[in-house]
Design a protein around this motif. Structure first.
Motif, mmCIF file in Angstrom:
data_model
loop_
_atom_site.group_PDB
_atom_site.id
_atom_site.type_symbol
_atom_site.label_atom_id
_atom_site.label_comp_id
_atom_site.label_asym_id
_atom_site.label_seq_id
_atom_site.Cartn_x
_atom_site.Cartn_y
_atom_site.Cartn_z
ATOM 1 N N VAL A 38 0.866 -1.041 0.132
ATOM 2 C CA VAL A 38 -0.143 0.032 0.045
ATOM 3 C C VAL A 38 0.873 1.185 -0.120
ATOM 4 O O VAL A 38 1.839 1.286 0.731
ATOM 5 C CB VAL A 38 -0.735 0.076 1.264
ATOM 6 C CG1 VAL A 38 -1.737 1.283 1.273
ATOM 7 C CG2 VAL A 38 -2.025 -1.302 1.211
ATOM 8 N N ASP A 39 0.654 2.264 -0.789
ATOM 9 C CA ASP A 39 1.522 3.227 -0.794
ATOM 10 C C ASP A 39 0.564 4.347 -0.033
ATOM 11 O O ASP A 39 -0.684 4.752 -0.192
ATOM 12 C CB ASP A 39 1.462 4.116 -2.335
ATOM 13 C CG ASP A 39 2.574 3.216 -3.023
ATOM 14 O OD1 ASP A 39 3.704 2.835 -2.499
ATOM 15 O OD2 ASP A 39 2.372 2.739 -4.226
ATOM 16 N N LEU A 40 1.164 5.009 0.911
ATOM 17 C CA LEU A 40 0.697 6.155 1.523
ATOM 18 C C LEU A 40 0.993 7.414 1.178
ATOM 19 O O LEU A 40 2.084 7.867 1.136
ATOM 20 C CB LEU A 40 0.934 5.941 3.134
ATOM 21 C CG LEU A 40 0.641 4.732 3.864
ATOM 22 C CD1 LEU A 40 1.461 4.573 5.117
ATOM 23 C CD2 LEU A 40 -0.779 4.239 3.700
ATOM 24 N N VAL A 41 0.231 8.261 0.626
ATOM 25 C CA VAL A 41 0.521 9.649 0.072
ATOM 26 C C VAL A 41 0.486 10.491 1.319
ATOM 27 O O VAL A 41 -0.517 10.671 1.898
ATOM 28 C CB VAL A 41 -0.751 10.229 -1.102
ATOM 29 C CG1 VAL A 41 -0.327 11.494 -1.368
ATOM 30 C CG2 VAL A 41 -0.592 9.076 -1.905
ATOM 31 N N CYS A 42 1.608 11.081 1.708
ATOM 32 C CA CYS A 42 1.854 11.996 2.926
ATOM 33 C C CYS A 42 2.620 13.210 2.544
ATOM 34 O O CYS A 42 3.063 13.654 1.368
ATOM 35 C CB CYS A 42 2.886 11.054 3.697
ATOM 36 S SG CYS A 42 2.420 9.607 4.146
ATOM 37 N N GLU A 43 2.439 14.107 3.491
ATOM 38 C CA GLU A 43 3.089 15.434 3.633
ATOM 39 C C GLU A 43 3.569 15.697 4.905
ATOM 40 O O GLU A 43 2.994 15.117 6.154
ATOM 41 C CB GLU A 43 1.816 16.411 3.406
ATOM 42 C CG GLU A 43 1.744 17.328 2.321
ATOM 43 C CD GLU A 43 0.688 18.161 2.081
ATOM 44 O OE1 GLU A 43 0.275 18.808 3.148
ATOM 45 O OE2 GLU A 43 0.514 18.353 1.083
#
Length: 112
Positions: A101-106
């Protein structure tokens, strides 16, 4: 299949603390959900203005094994061993092999 060697950093998935202390006050902070090996890839660095102060925002994709991502939501964050907190903005599963799973983060805008 991705091996543990391709995941270079042990991170902690955290969720907002939910509950009250002994005095009935809301608990503020974060609690651990799971420790997991991850691969962190930084996508970009942005400069923005917040309250008349320049602020750096770093976007990243954090890849974790699919089984470890069960229950992970955009209300959570990823905490690295060096103290950098990444707010999860999106959860993108691998729809083909269902391995990761790719977690799109900032990070940077609100300090996690």
């Amino acid at each position: 299949m991705t091996t543990i060697g391709q995941r270079s950093e042990l991170v902690q998935i955290q969720k907002p603390a939910d509950g009250y202390d002994d005095f009935g006050q809301p608990v503020i902070g974060w609690v651990k959900v799971i420790d997991v090996w991850a691969n962190i890839v930084h996508r970009s660095g942005l400069e923005t203005i917040r309250a008349d102060t320049p602020t750096s925002i770093v976007q990243a994709s954090i890849r974790i094994p699919a089984p470890a991502a069960a229950g992970v939501t955009a209300a959570m964050r990823v905490m690295c061993a060096d103290g950098i907190a990444y707010n999860i903005k999106g959860v993108l599963p691998d729809r083909v092999k269902r391995e990761f799973v790719d977690l799109v983060c900032e990070t940077g805008a609100s300090d996690g």
